[in-house]
Design a protein around this motif. Structure first.
Motif, mmCIF file in Angstrom:
data_model
loop_
_atom_site.group_PDB
_atom_site.id
_atom_site.type_symbol
_atom_site.label_atom_id
_atom_site.label_comp_id
_atom_site.label_asym_id
_atom_site.label_seq_id
_atom_site.Cartn_x
_atom_site.Cartn_y
_atom_site.Cartn_z
ATOM 1 N N SER A 137 0.801 -1.215 0.000
ATOM 2 C CA SER A 137 0.000 0.000 0.000
ATOM 3 C C SER A 137 0.836 1.269 0.000
ATOM 4 O O SER A 137 0.445 2.282 -0.563
ATOM 5 C CB SER A 137 -0.946 0.004 1.201
ATOM 6 O OG SER A 137 -0.216 -0.155 2.391
ATOM 7 N N LEU A 138 2.008 1.247 0.627
ATOM 8 C CA LEU A 138 2.819 2.454 0.759
ATOM 9 C C LEU A 138 4.134 2.390 -0.011
ATOM 10 O O LEU A 138 4.812 3.408 -0.143
ATOM 11 C CB LEU A 138 3.124 2.733 2.239
ATOM 12 C CG LEU A 138 1.925 2.892 3.171
ATOM 13 C CD1 LEU A 138 2.390 3.208 4.579
ATOM 14 C CD2 LEU A 138 0.987 3.973 2.672
ATOM 15 N N GLY A 139 4.527 1.236 -0.488
ATOM 16 C CA GLY A 139 5.813 1.129 -1.167
ATOM 17 C C GLY A 139 5.952 -0.193 -1.888
ATOM 18 O O GLY A 139 5.044 -1.023 -1.877
ATOM 19 N N ARG A 156 -0.799 6.160 13.725
ATOM 20 C CA ARG A 156 -0.143 4.958 13.219
ATOM 21 C C ARG A 156 0.215 5.094 11.731
ATOM 22 O O ARG A 156 1.282 4.661 11.305
ATOM 23 C CB ARG A 156 -1.057 3.741 13.422
ATOM 24 C CG ARG A 156 -1.437 3.415 14.852
ATOM 25 C CD ARG A 156 -0.306 2.792 15.650
ATOM 26 N NE ARG A 156 0.636 3.753 16.171
ATOM 27 C CZ ARG A 156 0.414 4.520 17.245
ATOM 28 N NH1 ARG A 156 -0.717 4.460 17.914
ATOM 29 N NH2 ARG A 156 1.338 5.354 17.665
ATOM 30 N N LEU A 157 -0.681 5.677 10.940
ATOM 31 C CA LEU A 157 -0.408 5.811 9.513
ATOM 32 C C LEU A 157 0.765 6.759 9.270
ATOM 33 O O LEU A 157 1.590 6.520 8.392
ATOM 34 C CB LEU A 157 -1.646 6.313 8.781
ATOM 35 C CG LEU A 157 -2.732 5.258 8.540
ATOM 36 C CD1 LEU A 157 -3.994 5.914 8.003
ATOM 37 C CD2 LEU A 157 -2.246 4.187 7.579
ATOM 38 N N ARG A 158 0.837 7.820 10.020
ATOM 39 C CA ARG A 158 1.975 8.732 9.872
ATOM 40 C C ARG A 158 3.269 8.041 10.270
ATOM 41 O O ARG A 158 4.319 8.269 9.654
ATOM 42 C CB ARG A 158 1.737 9.984 10.697
ATOM 43 C CG ARG A 158 0.638 10.883 10.113
ATOM 44 C CD ARG A 158 0.256 12.009 11.030
ATOM 45 N NE ARG A 158 -0.804 12.841 10.448
ATOM 46 C CZ ARG A 158 -1.843 13.314 11.125
ATOM 47 N NH1 ARG A 158 -1.950 13.059 12.421
ATOM 48 N NH2 ARG A 158 -2.754 14.051 10.512
ATOM 49 N N GLU A 159 3.204 7.196 11.279
ATOM 50 C CA GLU A 159 4.404 6.453 11.679
ATOM 51 C C GLU A 159 4.881 5.527 10.568
ATOM 52 O O GLU A 159 6.086 5.336 10.387
ATOM 53 C CB GLU A 159 4.120 5.634 12.936
ATOM 54 C CG GLU A 159 4.073 6.447 14.216
ATOM 55 C CD GLU A 159 3.737 5.599 15.426
ATOM 56 O OE1 GLU A 159 3.831 6.107 16.552
ATOM 57 O OE2 GLU A 159 3.367 4.418 15.251
ATOM 58 N N GLU A 160 3.943 4.933 9.829
ATOM 59 C CA GLU A 160 4.330 3.982 8.788
ATOM 60 C C GLU A 160 5.157 4.612 7.677
ATOM 61 O O GLU A 160 5.855 3.919 6.950
ATOM 62 C CB GLU A 160 3.080 3.325 8.185
ATOM 63 C CG GLU A 160 2.663 2.073 8.897
ATOM 64 C CD GLU A 160 1.783 1.189 8.035
ATOM 65 O OE1 GLU A 160 2.330 0.445 7.186
ATOM 66 O OE2 GLU A 160 0.555 1.245 8.199
ATOM 67 N N GLU A 188 10.668 2.238 11.300
ATOM 68 C CA GLU A 188 10.483 0.834 10.955
ATOM 69 C C GLU A 188 11.780 0.048 11.128
ATOM 70 O O GLU A 188 11.765 -1.103 11.586
ATOM 71 C CB GLU A 188 9.969 0.691 9.524
ATOM 72 C CG GLU A 188 9.716 -0.747 9.119
ATOM 73 C CD GLU A 188 9.053 -0.889 7.767
ATOM 74 O OE1 GLU A 188 9.021 -2.022 7.254
ATOM 75 O OE2 GLU A 188 8.571 0.122 7.216
ATOM 76 N N ALA A 189 12.909 0.678 10.785
ATOM 77 C CA ALA A 189 14.197 0.017 11.001
ATOM 78 C C ALA A 189 14.406 -0.273 12.480
ATOM 79 O O ALA A 189 14.880 -1.357 12.858
ATOM 80 C CB ALA A 189 15.330 0.890 10.466
#
Length: 480
Positions: A143-145, A204-208, A214-215
């Motif tokens: 969805s994001l990448g 949560r979406l902004r964190e993604e 994520e690393a």
């Protein structure tokens, strides 16, 4: 070695005007699709409000199907939002929840020109020299990448995750549309007050979008499962990673659904590993994998071709919890197990539910007994016999909705949102596998010896080592 040059005939926008036009058109098409989504959501919201105001018959099923069709071809955060909302009782009208819950993203990956620009912008103009080989064709898109295979100079197989362009703008646009839909729903005497849900989704979406976060989460799970024979975690390459490109080791494995027809022993081995991969980090460290859909796992085998464990692949959608919330989850389980109503009430209050009447507690217990049901039942069983994965929890959600319409609305605490989503997603995977296990015993193992003081110290130590913020801390407050 892969040809990483801009030579003519390789699809490079630099030397191929037609390729440049194709990519430009793809970006334009994406923008038009987002515009259509906004128009559809706004139009559906207006029609819903108008019908409610004038007492007209609802055409919610038709509108929901139209909205799902408009959303279905999109990449982006709206896909995650839609699928998540389908798991929260009465967060949206039931017709919308059912339609959105079926969404799957099939949009094509971005092309060679995008890959070259993204990699050069993030790792510098000489980025090609940092890899032994790099495959321009995306191995997977989400969805994001999208993810590309590569090989490092140390000879290890790598996965390189590239964030799509303009995702920050897309997230904010999607959250505006979501707010519109929620605002209309609030005028219709809903059973659930969604303000906390919206805030949780937004955060949560902004964190993604933050691949550096994520690393850190990947490092955290690497610490947690460093010696575990059943759960494998990729290793991050920090020198090849930024906040929009994430490079890690490639974990070989087979898709989980390839095991649906395998012997029960294999399917149970996978389910057992997944249960541990989800519940052990929560009970011992206060962190969950908040997006347990099938694409985030692959299965590795032993030398004889038998399923052994899982590769846990994606760490963008994570949720951390203060130790007291962990205690609340355990207290609710024990309260339901031993019919201790006082402990049940204490657990709900620990979670953040306020102003609970006896009627509201009974209603919440419908959902709690559904979530905890397999773990309360001390026997070998499936998660839910004869229930289709897409219908998992629908009956209970409807019961909660009906009961809360008269007694609610109830405000859902923020911590509950992804806890609930993840539990439903995990149960759905078990349904796909048709696994038969004693979940009561597995949960007992996961919470055995859990002491909140020890969890607090263990969490602080592990989070500091992985360089991720403690629950409630901002990104700038990472402990060290």
């Amino acid at each position: 070695m892969n040809d990483l040059s801009d030579s003519p005939g390789r699809g490079s926008p630099k030397n191929d005007p037609e390729a440049a036009d194709r990519e430009k058109n793809r970006f334009s098409a994406r923008a038009r699709r987002y515009g259509r989504v906004g128009a559809n959501v706004g139009g559906v919201a207006a029609r819903m409000a108008g019908r409610r105001l004038f007492g007209l018959n609802s055409e919610a099923e038709k509108e929901a199907a139209a909205l799902a069709m408009a959303l279905g071809g999109l990449k982006g955060p709206i896909m995650k939002v839609a699928q998540l909302l389908a798991t929260i009782p009465d967060a949206l009208p039931p017709e919308y929840a059912e339609a959105l819950g079926k969404l799957q993203s099939h949009a094509p990956p971005m092309g060679r020109g995008f890959v070259k620009r993204r990699m050069a912008a993030e790792l510098g103009p000489e980025w090609e020299s940092k890899f032994a080989t790099f495959d321009y064709e995306a191995a997977a898109s989400a969805s994001l990448g999208q993810v590309h295979r590569a090989v490092g100079h140390d000879g290890r197989a790598l996965a390189v995750k590239l964030q799509y362009p303009d995702m920050r703008s897309a997230v904010e646009a999607d959250l505006v549309q979501l707010g519109m839909l929620f605002s209309v729903h609030r005028r219709m005497r809903p059973a659930v007050e969604t303000s906390e849900v919206l805030m949780e989704l937004s955060e949560r979406l902004r964190e993604e979008l933050d691949y550096e976060r994520e690393a850190g989460m990947t490092r955290l799970y690497g610490l947690i499962f460093s010696d575990d024979p059943y759960v494998r975690v990729p290793e991050i390459y920090p020198d090849l990673s930024t906040d929009r490109v994430l490079t890690m080791t490639w974990l070989e494995g087979r898709k989980l659904l390839e095991y649906k027809e395998r012997p029960l022993e294999d399917r149970n081995a996978i389910a057992r590993a997944m249960f541990r991969a989800w519940w052990f980090p929560f009970s011992h460290y206060g962190v969950i994998h908040g997006d347990p859909h099938l694409g985030n796992y692959t299965v590795f085998e032993d030398g004889e071709g038998r399923a052994t464990g899982i590769n846990l692949l994606d760490y963008g959608c994570m949720r951390t919890f203060a130790p007291k919330f962990i205690q609340g989850v355990i207290d609710l389980y024990n309260g339901l197990l031993h019919d201790d109503r006082a402990l049940v009430v204490h657990a709900y209050e620990t979670w953040g539910f306020a102003g609970l009447s006896n009627e509201l507690i009974d209603i919440l217990n419908i959902w709690a007994k559904f979530i905890y049901g397999p773990m309360l039942d001390d026997r070998v069983r499936t998660i839910a016999d004869a229930v289709e994965p897409g219908m998992y929890g629908r009956k209970e959600a409807f019961q909660v909705h009906q009961a809360l319409r008269d007694k609610g609305p109830v405000t859902i605490p923020r911590e509950f949102v992804f806890m609930d989503r993840a539990a439903i997603g995990l149960g759905g995977v078990f349904l796909h596998l048709d696994a038969a296990l004693n979940f009561h015993d597995l949960f007992g193992e996961a919470i055995a010896g859990v002491d909140i003081e020890n969890v607090t110290q263990r969490q602080r130590d592990a989070f500091a080592q992985a360089r991720v913020p403690l629950p409630g801390a901002g990104a700038t407050e990472t402990i060290s």
